[in-house]
Design a protein around this motif. Structure first.
Motif, short mmCIF file in Angstrom:
data_model
loop_
_atom_site.label_atom_id
_atom_site.label_comp_id
_atom_site.label_asym_id
_atom_site.label_seq_id
_atom_site.Cartn_x
_atom_site.Cartn_y
_atom_site.Cartn_z
N GLN A 104 17.61 17.82 -13.42
CA GLN A 104 17.74 16.84 -14.49
C GLN A 104 17.23 17.41 -15.81
O GLN A 104 17.76 17.10 -16.88
CB GLN A 104 17.01 15.54 -14.18
N GLN A 105 16.20 18.24 -15.74
CA GLN A 105 15.73 18.89 -16.96
C GLN A 105 16.82 19.74 -17.59
O GLN A 105 16.93 19.83 -18.81
CB GLN A 105 14.49 19.73 -16.65
N VAL A 106 17.62 20.38 -16.75
CA VAL A 106 18.76 21.15 -17.27
C VAL A 106 19.70 20.23 -18.03
O VAL A 106 20.13 20.53 -19.15
CB VAL A 106 19.52 21.86 -16.12
N SER A 107 20.04 19.08 -17.41
CA SER A 107 20.94 18.13 -18.07
C SER A 107 20.35 17.67 -19.40
O SER A 107 21.04 17.65 -20.43
CB SER A 107 21.17 16.91 -17.16
N LEU A 108 19.08 17.29 -19.40
CA LEU A 108 18.44 16.78 -20.61
C LEU A 108 18.43 17.82 -21.71
O LEU A 108 18.70 17.51 -22.88
CB LEU A 108 17.02 16.33 -20.29
N LEU A 116 12.28 12.19 -31.80
CA LEU A 116 13.72 11.98 -31.68
C LEU A 116 14.01 10.48 -31.70
O LEU A 116 13.33 9.70 -31.04
CB LEU A 116 14.23 12.58 -30.37
N ARG A 117 15.04 10.08 -32.45
CA ARG A 117 15.43 8.68 -32.51
C ARG A 117 16.82 8.53 -31.91
O ARG A 117 17.79 9.11 -32.43
CB ARG A 117 15.41 8.16 -33.94
N LYS A 158 17.73 7.85 -22.84
CA LYS A 158 17.01 7.66 -24.10
C LYS A 158 15.53 7.97 -23.96
O LYS A 158 14.96 8.75 -24.74
CB LYS A 158 17.20 6.24 -24.62
N SER A 159 14.88 7.39 -22.97
CA SER A 159 13.44 7.57 -22.83
C SER A 159 13.08 9.01 -22.51
O SER A 159 12.07 9.54 -23.02
CB SER A 159 12.89 6.63 -21.75
N ARG A 160 13.88 9.68 -21.71
CA ARG A 160 13.55 11.05 -21.32
C ARG A 160 13.85 12.06 -22.42
O ARG A 160 13.14 13.05 -22.58
CB ARG A 160 14.27 11.40 -20.02
N LEU A 161 14.91 11.82 -23.20
CA LEU A 161 15.15 12.68 -24.36
C LEU A 161 14.01 12.56 -25.37
O LEU A 161 13.54 13.56 -25.91
CB LEU A 161 16.47 12.31 -25.03
N GLN A 162 13.56 11.34 -25.61
CA GLN A 162 12.49 11.12 -26.59
C GLN A 162 11.16 11.67 -26.08
O GLN A 162 10.32 12.12 -26.88
CB GLN A 162 12.39 9.64 -26.93
#
Length: 207
Positions: free
Chosen positions: A193-197, A74-75, A64-68
Motif C-alpha cells: 500500500q505504501q507503494v500505491s500511496l 497536503l490538502r 485522503k488520510s494516508r496521503l496527508q
C-alpha cells in the motif's frame, strides 16, 4: 495504460480483479519525502479525489488520510467532507492541482456468490464511469487541462472489476485519459500500500 513503479525492484502479485499478473515494485525509497507540498490559497487543494460513493467512499477516505499522513501539509479535497454547494463543483476542480480518480465497480451476483450471468462482462459494470458526478469532475479536469491519475481497486469484495470493464463503460470523449494518465493499483497490505500511496503522491506533487 501506463503502470509506473519507480523507487524499486519489481516483484509480481496476482491481480484478483482480472486474473492477470501485475508487476509491482517493492518500496526502497526513504520513508519521508524531501519535497513539501506547495503553499495554497484558502480554497485551493493539491488534489481532488474523485470517487463513486457507493463502492469507493471508504477507500477515498482512507486515501485522503494516508496521503496527508505521508506528506504533512497536503490538502486533499473530498466532496463528502468539503463540498458545500454542488453548483461549485467545477470551481473546486479548477482550484485543485491534480485530479485523482478512484476506479471501482460492481459485479452482480446471485445468492451463493454466483455471477448473475454466465459472462463476467455481462454482470460487471464500472460504478465510476456510470456516475454522473464522477464524469462531471473528470470532464471539468480534462477541460481545464489538469493532470491526474487513476487508482484501480484490486479487491473483489471492495469494488474491483477488470480494467477492461472500466474502459468499456468510459464515455468515448474521456477514453483517451485511460491511455494518457497513469493507473496506480490500489494495494491494501503493508509495504504494498505504501507503494500505491507514493505513486499517487508523485502525481499529486508533480515529482
Amino acid at each position: 495504460p501506463r503502470f509506473r513503479y519507480p523507487f524499486c525492484a519489481a516483484c509480481v502479485l496476482a491481480n484478483p480483479a482480472d486474473e492477470r499478473r501485475v508487476a509491482v515494485a517493492r518500496l526502497t525509497a526513504p520513508r519521508h519525502l524531501t519535497v513539501a507540498p506547495r503553499p495554497l490559497g484558502p480554497r485551493e487543494s493539491h488534489c481532488l479525489i474523485s470517487h463513486q460513493w457507493g463502492s469507493a467512499q471508504d477507500q477515498a477516505n482512507a486515501l485522503k488520510s494516508r496521503l496527508q499522513a505521508l506528506a504533512p501539509g497536503l490538502r486533499c479535497f473530498l466532496d463528502v467532507e468539503d463540498l458545500r454547494d454542488t453548483s461549485e463543483l467545477n470551481a473546486y476542480v479548477k482550484a485543485s492541482d491534480v485530479l485523482v480518480a478512484f476506479l471501482s465497480g460492481t459485479i452482480d451476483t446471485q445468492p451463493g456468490g454466483h455471477f448473475a450471468s454466465t459472462s463476467l462482462a455481462e454482470c460487471a459494470r464500472s460504478d465510476y464511469f456510470k456516475s454522473a458526478a464522477c464524469l462531471r469532475e473528470l470532464r471539468a479536469a480534462d477541460a481545464a487541462g489538469k493532470p491526474g491519475c487513476f487508482v484501480l481497486e484490486l479487491a473483489p469484495r471492495h469494488g474491483a472489476v477488470p480494467l477492461d470493464i472500466h474502459r468499456r463503460d468510459c464515455p468515448e470523449d474521456l477514453r483517451h485519459l485511460l491511455t494518457t494518465h497513469s493507473i496506480v493499483p490500489w494495494f491494501r497490505v503493508g509495504h504494498f500500500q505504501q507503494v500505491s500511496l507514493r505513486q499517487i503522491l508523485q502525481h499529486v506533487l508533480g515529482l
